[in-house]
Design an enzyme around this catalytic site. Structure first.
Site, PDB file in Angstrom:
ATOM      1  CG  HIS A 206      -2.280  -0.946   0.984  1.00 50.84           C
ATOM      2  ND1 HIS A 206      -3.152  -0.805   2.040  1.00 50.84           N
ATOM      3  CD2 HIS A 206      -2.560  -2.354  -0.100  1.00 50.84           C
ATOM      4  CE1 HIS A 206      -3.793  -1.707   1.567  1.00 50.84           C
ATOM      5  NE2 HIS A 206      -4.004  -2.668   0.039  1.00 50.84           N
TER       6      HIS A 206
ATOM      7  CE1 TYR B 118      -6.047   3.666  11.376  1.00 48.32           C
ATOM      8  CE2 TYR B 118      -5.286   3.949   9.038  1.00 48.32           C
ATOM      9  CZ  TYR B 118      -5.705   3.653   9.550  1.00 48.32           C
ATOM     10  OH  TYR B 118      -3.668   2.281  10.517  1.00 48.32           O
TER      11      TYR B 118
ATOM     12  N   PRO C  49      -4.433   0.261  18.666  1.00 49.46           N
ATOM     13  CG  PRO C  49      -5.602  -0.740  18.239  1.00 49.46           C
ATOM     14  CD  PRO C  49      -5.045  -0.054  19.256  1.00 49.46           C
TER      15      PRO C  49
ATOM     16  CE  LYS D  48       3.608   3.730  13.376  1.00 48.06           C
ATOM     17  NZ  LYS D  48       4.530   3.415  12.163  1.00 48.06           N
TER      18      LYS D  48
ATOM     19  CE1 TYR E 150      -1.230   4.371   8.998  1.00 46.86           C
ATOM     20  CE2 TYR E 150       0.012   3.056   7.159  1.00 46.86           C
ATOM     21  CZ  TYR E 150      -1.328   3.141   8.531  1.00 46.86           C
ATOM     22  OH  TYR E 150      -2.116   2.254   8.111  1.00 46.86           O
TER      23      TYR E 150
END
Length: 394
Positions: free
Chosen positions: A72, A201, A293, A297, A385
């Site tokens: 991704h 998200y 979460p 990480k 990220y």
């Protein structure tokens, strides 16, 4: 029994450390209190930072991941119905993440360890580390009704938040930092195609939602729920209906639903213990730190701990660099706290808190607007990220 490194815990961090050590010619034995099937039955994270992807390849277990994993180059933020794309690849100079389930990582590592003939002792009871501050370090355990002693040079505690490794350290030698969040994540696993090609998200007045995946045909979805809630309150239909309400309309219209394979509620907490070592005992992963979460990480932090400990032990055995042993905790914690900050930030920005007043809500909205409206802000999100770089051991 005797070995160089005793590893407590046969989850992905213990197995990865064991594989790296084995490949480097450093003998190790893994001791696990559960059965292999139980370990593989744990449903966990599935977004791997680039650093972890490269570490798995270094360990020689990346072939299936590279074949079946989903690369991704970005993810989607859905903010009260508005979609914002975070282009990880462009903002980080070409870095990406890999969607590949923790269960699959564990399965690959188990297979590699079996093929290598390295020893893993499953269903071991009453595991206790001894002599961490002495020259006579060992682990005792029971197996099939028989007591065993495993002498070793060092112990790696890879046995999770509730494991014996951290509990074996005197409480007055540790400093604990913790924040428990007033909500959890209700997650379901389903054999349905993902609603979007990348993770989504979603921030919504009804609460946070996450659209994730394990493959092109298996999805993992989450809803923010109160900690007092219970799985039995959520039928599959209720879950899908609520998820649709929290997604932008175009995504809700595309959502394909189906029966859940697994359904559970996970509490959210931030937790760090300092230091991450006690003499010859080194805490790895969830034994030393937990992150909510939201920032993806948890498993990745465990991998960076593994990388640090492996590279230190490599120099200890090959170059007699005993001085590096005392630097393990310091090196790990620098990265741990940065990941804790990012996970806390993502959680604070995207979830609804019942005790937030109007001022707090406007501050959150303003901060989100700044970060997504600024290239520097989006770059900060992207860099965190995909994962901050591992520290070189010198």
């Amino acid at each position: 029994m005797k070995t160089q490194v005793a590893i407590i815990g046969a989850g992905p961090s213990g197995l990865l450390l064991g594989q790296l050590l084995h490949n480097a010619g450093i003998d190790n034995v893994i001791i696990e209190r559960q059965s292999p099937d139980y370990v593989l039955g744990r449903i966990r994270a599935g977004v791997l930072e680039q650093g972890m992807v490269e570490l798995l390849r270094q360990a020689g277990v990346g072939q299936r991941m590279d074949r079946e994993g989903l690369v991704h180059g970005g993810f989607e933020l859905a903010l009260d119905g508005r979609q914002v794309h975070i282009d990880l690849h462009t903002l980080t100079g070409g870095k990406t993440v890999m969607v590949y389930g923790q269960t699959e990582v564990t399965r690959d590592l188990m297979a590699a360890r079996r093929e290598a003939g390295a020893q893993t002792i499953y269903q071991a009871g009453d595991v206790v580390p001894h002599g961490m501050k002495s020259a006579e370090t060992f682990v005792t355990f029971e197996k099939d009704g028989q007591a065993w002693r495993l002498d070793c040079d060092y112990i790696a505690g890879c046995d999770g938040f509730h494991g014996v490794a951290r509990q074996s350290i005197p409480a007055d030698c540790l400093k604990v930092f913790e924040r428990v969040y007033p909500f959890g994540w209700l997650g379901i696993l389903a054999d349905t195609p993902p609603v979007h090609e990348e993770l989504v998200y979603a921030r919504h007045e009804r609460g946070f939602a996450l659209c994730s995946m394990r493959s092109a045909t298996r999805t993992r979805y989450y809803l923010q729920v109160p900690t007092s809630d219970h799985v039995d309150n959520w039928s599959d239909q209720r879950f899908w209906d609520e998820l649709k309400l929290r997604l932008p309309q175009d995504l809700a219209n595309k959502l394909i639903t189906g029966p859940s394979i697994e359904k559970s509620i996970a509490p959210l907490r931030s937790f760090v213990v300092e230091p991450m070592q006690y003499g010859r005992l080194f805490l790895v992963g969830d034994a030393a730190h937990i992150v909510p979460p939201t920032g993806a990480k948890g498993l990745n932090l465990a991998a960076s701990d593994v990388s640090t400990l492996f590279n230190i032990l490599l120099k200890v055995y090959r170059e007699d660099r005993l001085d590096l042993l005392e630097k393990y905790s310091e090196i790990c914690l620098r990265r741990v706290w940065k990941a804790e900050r990012f996970s806390w930030w993502m959680t604070s920005m995207l979830h609804r808190f019942d005790d937030q007043d109007a001022f707090d809500q406007r501050i959150v909205e303003s901060e989100l607007e700044y970060f997504i409206g600024s290239e520097a802000g989006r770059k900060t999100i992207a860099e965190n990220y995909v994962g901050l770089p591992y520290e070189t051991i010198e």
